[in-house]
Design an enzyme around this catalytic site. Structure first.
Site, PDB file in Angstrom:
ATOM      1  N   HIS A  68      -2.139  -4.203   5.226  1.00 11.30           N
ATOM      2  CA  HIS A  68      -1.720  -3.768   6.558  1.00 11.30           C
ATOM      3  C   HIS A  68      -2.916  -3.328   7.385  1.00 11.30           C
ATOM      4  O   HIS A  68      -4.004  -3.045   6.871  1.00 11.30           O
ATOM      5  CB  HIS A  68      -0.717  -2.621   6.457  1.00 11.30           C
TER       6      HIS A  68
ATOM      7  N   ARG B  90       3.149   4.782   6.442  1.00  8.47           N
ATOM      8  CA  ARG B  90       3.654   4.029   7.595  1.00  8.47           C
ATOM      9  C   ARG B  90       4.233   2.681   7.202  1.00  8.47           C
ATOM     10  O   ARG B  90       4.817   1.987   8.054  1.00  8.47           O
ATOM     11  CB  ARG B  90       2.517   3.826   8.606  1.00  8.47           C
TER      12      ARG B  90
ATOM     13  N   ASP C  14       0.491   3.735   1.824  1.00  7.69           N
ATOM     14  CA  ASP C  14       0.466   4.291   3.172  1.00  7.69           C
ATOM     15  C   ASP C  14       1.874   4.633   3.648  1.00  7.69           C
ATOM     16  O   ASP C  14       2.787   3.812   3.561  1.00  7.69           O
ATOM     17  CB  ASP C  14      -0.185   3.278   4.121  1.00  7.69           C
TER      18      ASP C  14
ATOM     19  N   CYS D 289      -5.862   0.318   7.375  1.00 10.16           N
ATOM     20  CA  CYS D 289      -5.699   0.774   5.991  1.00 10.16           C
ATOM     21  C   CYS D 289      -6.829   1.738   5.613  1.00 10.16           C
ATOM     22  O   CYS D 289      -8.013   1.378   5.661  1.00 10.16           O
ATOM     23  CB  CYS D 289      -5.689  -0.423   5.045  1.00 10.16           C
TER      24      CYS D 289
ATOM     25  N   CYS E 297       0.847  -1.186   0.000  1.00  9.25           N
ATOM     26  CA  CYS E 297       0.000   0.000   0.000  1.00  9.25           C
ATOM     27  C   CYS E 297       0.890   1.246   0.000  1.00  9.25           C
ATOM     28  O   CYS E 297       2.030   1.219   0.464  1.00  9.25           O
ATOM     29  CB  CYS E 297      -0.906  -0.014   1.226  1.00  9.25           C
TER      30      CYS E 297
END
Length: 283
Positions: free
Chosen positions: A163, A108, A106, A166, A104
């Site tokens: 993850h 993080r 993302d 999300c 993803c």
């Protein structure tokens, strides 16, 4: 343990004239440590938020955000790179990643950090929701990256990694939130099969549980999409490519991997065989 494995891999690679296996091994291990531990001068100097202030601190300005990034680059350029120059010279003209990692977008999620990998180890592609469009529907960046990784780079593994927490999965559960994001809404149509699976089969008690199940089902759905790509299907059938579905928990760092034989996600704990989502080879 990770360091010793990494040392063996790097030492086995060709060494430029005038170099040595030992010096390159040490160099590569150092860069892996620098990279994985996130040694950035600006991070060291910047006070780290506590649990009580993490959600209340004012957002940094656009100018400060950019300077933070540039300071990180300058530290890498002047401090880290000179110490690891021999390693980067090895990477300057060729790459031979051991796996493709589809994650993803993302902020993080850092595949190289999570897997303690060095530059050149992973061929990474990232997008909202770690989506893999079925072959032929949208032959864009993800499909192109997959084909290149398999046919040009010869990767032996493709990992699709979802993850916890999300935002894409939360948006799928709350489609009204995408009213002003038509492109994201269209992209997440590739998650529709996972959403339907959850709606029709999961008696989830709350959104948190729905998120957890949807995240896993989405990884399974994207694995199914991945298998529609001709290059992937052919290499899997001949036993030269293996696919994996992972879910990473941000809070605990735990990873669960999809086991196609049992239809369940099992922990990557280092004590049991690594679960695989790959069907049996036919050729």
């Amino acid at each position: 343990m990770v360091g010793s494995v990494f040392q063996k891999r790097v030492a086995a690679q060709p060494v430029a004239a005038g170099g040595s296996d030992y010096s390159f091994t040490v160099c590569a291990c150092n860069i892996r440590c620098h990279f994985a531990q996130g040694i950035y001068m600006s991070d060291k100097q910047k006070p780290q938020p506590t649990a009580s202030t993490a959600n209340t601190s004012p957002a940094e300005s656009a100018d400060a955000a950019l300077h933070h990034i540039v300071d990180g680059f300058l530290h890498f350029h002047h401090e880290i790179f000179p110490e690891q120059e021999a390693f980067f010279k090895k990477l300057a003209t060729a790459q031979s990643p051991r796996a493709m990692f589809i994650a993803c977008a993302d902020s993080r999620i850092v595949p190289e950090l999570i897997t303690q990998s060095a530059p050149g180890d992973l061929f990474v592609t990232r997008n909202v929701g770690n989506v893999v469009p079925p072959y032929g529907q949208m032959n864009g960046g993800v499909s192109t990256a997959i084909e290149y990784a398999v046919l040009a780079l010869g990767v032996q593994h493709i990992i699709i990694c979802g993850h916890s927490d999300c935002g894409a999965m939360r948006a799928v559960l709350n489609p009204a939130s995408l009213k002003k994001m038509p492109t994201v809404k269209a992209w997440l149509h590739h998650v529709e099969v996972a959403k339907t699976m959850v709606q029709d089969n999961c008696n989830c008690a709350n959104e948190s549980e729905s998120m957890h199940v949807l995240t896993e089902e989405n990884v399974i759905a994207q694995l199914q999409h991945l298998r529609t790509h001709p290059s992937v299907a052919s290499r899997m059938a001949s036993g030269h490519l293996f696919i994996h579905g992972w879910v990473y928990d941000i809070e605990t760092s735990a990873i669960k991997a999809y086991d196609a034989d049992t239809g369940t996600f099992r922990p990557l704990d280092g004590t049991n065989p690594i679960p695989s989502a790959t069907p049996k080879a036919r050729f």
